[in-house]
Motif scaffolding. Sequence first.
Motif, PDB file in Angstrom:
ATOM      1  N   LYS A 120       2.922  -5.172 -12.561  1.00  0.00           N
ATOM      2  CA  LYS A 120       3.922  -6.087 -13.102  1.00  0.00           C
ATOM      3  C   LYS A 120       3.270  -7.453 -13.226  1.00  0.00           C
ATOM      4  N   PRO A 121       3.576  -8.298 -14.145  1.00  0.00           N
ATOM      5  CA  PRO A 121       4.532  -8.030 -15.235  1.00  0.00           C
ATOM      6  C   PRO A 121       3.980  -7.013 -16.234  1.00  0.00           C
ATOM      7  N   TYR A 122       4.882  -6.227 -16.775  1.00  0.00           N
ATOM      8  CA  TYR A 122       4.461  -5.187 -17.706  1.00  0.00           C
ATOM      9  C   TYR A 122       3.892  -5.774 -18.969  1.00  0.00           C
ATOM     10  N   THR A 129      13.107  -0.111 -22.158  1.00  0.00           N
ATOM     11  CA  THR A 129      13.205  -0.617 -23.530  1.00  0.00           C
ATOM     12  C   THR A 129      11.862  -0.508 -24.254  1.00  0.00           C
ATOM     13  N   ILE A 130      10.791  -0.915 -23.531  1.00  0.00           N
ATOM     14  CA  ILE A 130       9.465  -0.854 -24.161  1.00  0.00           C
ATOM     15  C   ILE A 130       9.135   0.593 -24.559  1.00  0.00           C
ATOM     16  N   ARG A 183       3.063  -4.689 -22.767  1.00  0.00           N
ATOM     17  CA  ARG A 183       3.418  -3.651 -23.717  1.00  0.00           C
ATOM     18  C   ARG A 183       2.180  -2.919 -24.242  1.00  0.00           C
ATOM     19  N   GLY A 236       7.914  -8.748  -8.176  1.00  0.00           N
ATOM     20  CA  GLY A 236       7.692  -7.948  -9.385  1.00  0.00           C
ATOM     21  C   GLY A 236       8.687  -8.269 -10.471  1.00  0.00           C
ATOM     22  N   ASP A 266      13.594  -4.583 -13.915  1.00  0.00           N
ATOM     23  CA  ASP A 266      12.279  -4.017 -14.262  1.00  0.00           C
ATOM     24  C   ASP A 266      12.441  -2.710 -15.030  1.00  0.00           C
ATOM     25  N   SER A 273       8.287 -11.701 -12.047  1.00  0.00           N
ATOM     26  CA  SER A 273       7.129 -11.790 -12.937  1.00  0.00           C
ATOM     27  C   SER A 273       7.461 -11.155 -14.285  1.00  0.00           C
ATOM     28  N   ASN A 274       8.277 -10.118 -14.226  1.00  0.00           N
ATOM     29  CA  ASN A 274       8.629  -9.434 -15.470  1.00  0.00           C
ATOM     30  C   ASN A 274       9.507 -10.270 -16.392  1.00  0.00           C
ATOM     31  N   LEU A 329      19.537  -7.918 -19.793  1.00  0.00           N
ATOM     32  CA  LEU A 329      18.421  -8.082 -18.871  1.00  0.00           C
ATOM     33  C   LEU A 329      18.605  -9.322 -18.020  1.00  0.00           C
ATOM     34  N   ILE A 362      11.033  -7.999 -27.746  1.00  0.00           N
ATOM     35  CA  ILE A 362      11.057  -6.574 -27.403  1.00  0.00           C
ATOM     36  C   ILE A 362      12.471  -6.132 -27.060  1.00  0.00           C
ATOM     37  N   MET A 363      13.123  -6.945 -26.256  1.00  0.00           N
ATOM     38  CA  MET A 363      14.428  -6.533 -25.746  1.00  0.00           C
ATOM     39  C   MET A 363      15.518  -6.617 -26.802  1.00  0.00           C
ATOM     40  N   THR A 404       3.260  -0.740 -10.003  1.00  0.00           N
ATOM     41  CA  THR A 404       3.124  -1.451  -8.735  1.00  0.00           C
ATOM     42  C   THR A 404       2.529  -2.819  -8.932  1.00  0.00           C
ATOM     43  N   LYS A 429      11.158   1.964 -27.362  1.00  0.00           N
ATOM     44  CA  LYS A 429      10.746   1.381 -28.651  1.00  0.00           C
ATOM     45  C   LYS A 429       9.494   2.037 -29.217  1.00  0.00           C
ATOM     46  N   LEU A 437      14.950  -1.789 -16.753  1.00  0.00           N
ATOM     47  CA  LEU A 437      15.495  -2.046 -18.086  1.00  0.00           C
ATOM     48  C   LEU A 437      14.399  -2.440 -19.059  1.00  0.00           C
ATOM     49  N   ILE A 438      13.483  -3.284 -18.580  1.00  0.00           N
ATOM     50  CA  ILE A 438      12.391  -3.728 -19.461  1.00  0.00           C
ATOM     51  C   ILE A 438      11.510  -2.538 -19.841  1.00  0.00           C
TER      52      ILE A 438
END
Lengths: 581, 100, 114
Positions: free
Chosen positions: A120-122, A35-36, A124, C63, A29, C66-67, C27, C19-20, A98, A39, A31-32
């Motif tokens: 979550k999920p995030y 990164t977002i 962007r 969580g 999580d 889902s991500n 990831l 995105i990644m 959360t 960016k 890491l995502i």
Amino acid sequence: MDNLGLKVDSTALVDSHLRILIADDNDSDRLILQTIVRKEGHTVYAARDGQEAIDLFKEQSPDIVLLDALMPNVDGFEAARTIKQLAGDSLVPIIFLTSLRDATSLADCLAAGGLDFLSKPYNRIILQAKIKAFASMRRLHETVQQQRDEIAVHHDRLVHEQEVAKQVFDNIAHPGCISAPNIKYLLSPMAVFNGDLVLASRKPSGGMFVFLGDFTGHGLPAAIGAMPVSEIFYGMAQKGFSLQDILREINKKLKRILPVGVFCCASMVDVSFRKRSAEVWVGGIPDVLVFRAKERLVEPLKSRHLPLGVVDSDRFNTDTTLVQMELGDRIMLWSDGIIEAADNNGEMFGEERVLEVILSSQDPNDIFHNIERAVEQHAGRGEQDDDYTMVEVSMVTEEDMGDPLGEGGVSYLRGGPRDWSMTYELRPLTLKEFNPLPLITHLLMEVPGLRPHSGKIYTILSELYSNALEHGVLQLHSELKASADGFARYYAERTEKLQALDSGWVRFHIDHHPVEDGGVLTIVVEDTGNGFEYGHKQGAEHRTEGYSGRGIPLINTMCRSVRYLGKGNQVEVVFDWHVDV
Amino acid sequence: MAIWSTEASSGELTIKIQGRFDFSAHQEFRDAYEKVAEDPRSYVVDMKETTYLDSSALGMLLLLRDHAGGDNSSIEIVNCNPDVKKILTISNFEQLFTIR
Amino acid sequence: MSKPEDHLDIVALKELKDIMEGEFDTLVATFIRDSSNKVEELADIIEAGDPDRLRKVAHSLKGSSSNVCAMPLSELARQLEQLGREGTLAGAADLLERLRDEFQQVATLLNNNI
């Protein structure tokens, strides 16, 4: 003085580059998210638990904090509380990461200082929008804080400046003999910044002037006019000028220096304890009240004049009302602050309540404090600076007042030229072109306490001078003046002879020495004329139609003695004066 | 508080003041007589709907008087309620303005 | 053999990949390592009978899955979390078995870079 313009810090954050702290124990999580955010062009500080987040916050002071709620060691809630504490005054938006959905958990997030949630999920786009919103909120907050700090600095400086100004005002616009036993007064220490002014001065003659002024406006602009007013008031009062002279001078000065629309509502009282009377001038201020102790009734004296500083001297009116008073009678002056003191519903205290309080006071000595108390009860003791200004002047005996020249009051008869003599010789060129009387009068008026006698002194000087010049130096015959025809001829001849004058002089010898409560002024005028046989003109016997015309008998009524000396080309006048007039 | 002015063809400018006439009216009152096409010959200040005026309002009236030519100005103050009238009377403004 | 879209939200996954960029492989590796640890942890927790820890670990897995767009996996984690919240372990072992299978599917799909 700097202006009060507030600056917005130009180094304020720009949305495009922020420093963002991310705390999430879940590696993928984090890491995502990292990164977002990166960016989007921001700098990221990543933490794996609450403790790391706190440490990183201390180190980096990031702009925005994204906190996972549930983390090992120190959880998100606790980390948020600590970070809030560390941030102090500055706003650090905390957004909780959360997937908690229940209301209690969300409430916990808010209670810990979170401003928003990201679930979550995030997403962007949502993340981007939130970062942007909170960045601008933070910037706004910083601007407000900065402006608040600047206002605080300005305010401190203003308070300081007012304190300095107040010291100057207190020195110049001091209330004089306001602590005299016959005066009660109410004047806020900062009254001058409400435009209110109270001045009181004993007169050389033993009486007293009281002045109450209320300038339009507030703050320094209202206070500034107080300086010239009090300078004129005290300067002229001590020199024995009349109430009319003082008001005229104040009006003239204020009209000249104040901008249109700024003026001074005022009332002024000239109290004579000996005559048991008071002269009252009211301009633009609520009714001055006269309280009759014996009859227990109140006579209002209405404002009859424009305020000071509104019209030019030629339109300015100094008519006063003369009030005969008994011992124990009182005169009350106020600014509109008392009358307009409003209660919670905006209802003013009003003149009727003032009258009611006065008339219901059993003991006249309580009137003043009863009014004070009634106004306070009506309006409540507010936090704001009150502008209740009120003065009560009682009629007492002069003995009650003590010596106006004594230590308590101003030493009227001291501090000026009192013991001196001079000789002033005017030769032809001067006699032709110059009238010496204003100069000599002016010089004499520097003698402390002599001014109230200026009219008589001027009469004496001008009679003696014209005799010496016209009959002595110019050898004109006063008999000429007996007929209307001759009168014109007399003056034509005077002009002619004066024009042609090339010898002769008039000499003034003036001597003043002080006595206990006044002085003795001796004026000798000598000329280069032939004099005259004065044997029969000494003392009270002179004939009114004699050599010296109508002047000398007039002078005789004004002074101790008039004597001719030498061959009749010298005349000596001895003038006794006392502060009691 | 609201202020508006109307110009009659006779060259008379009427300024109406609604509500409290105090310092907050400063700019609006000035605009009412300064932002007119032609200099009016005379002025009428209508206080019919004026509830209160304070000393800065008196100052503003003096400014209008100055603008209108001082001693040569022609300014009428009309329709004053008793409270307003009283304040004008205490200040003896009838010596400077025609108060009806 | 089930289809990929039964286990992953393909559209969202494509977006995540965009995105990644180069980080996507990291990831995936991180997610699989982390999640298999969690699956083992969940087994231990159920054996030890600790609903509170069950709630926390399942929440975390919910969580993170889902991500990475693994919605059915996330749903199973949610059900485990719910049990934990209710303070019960009844049916937890069965759920965990289904979750373990689902995770295997997701991991395989992600590893094969579907």
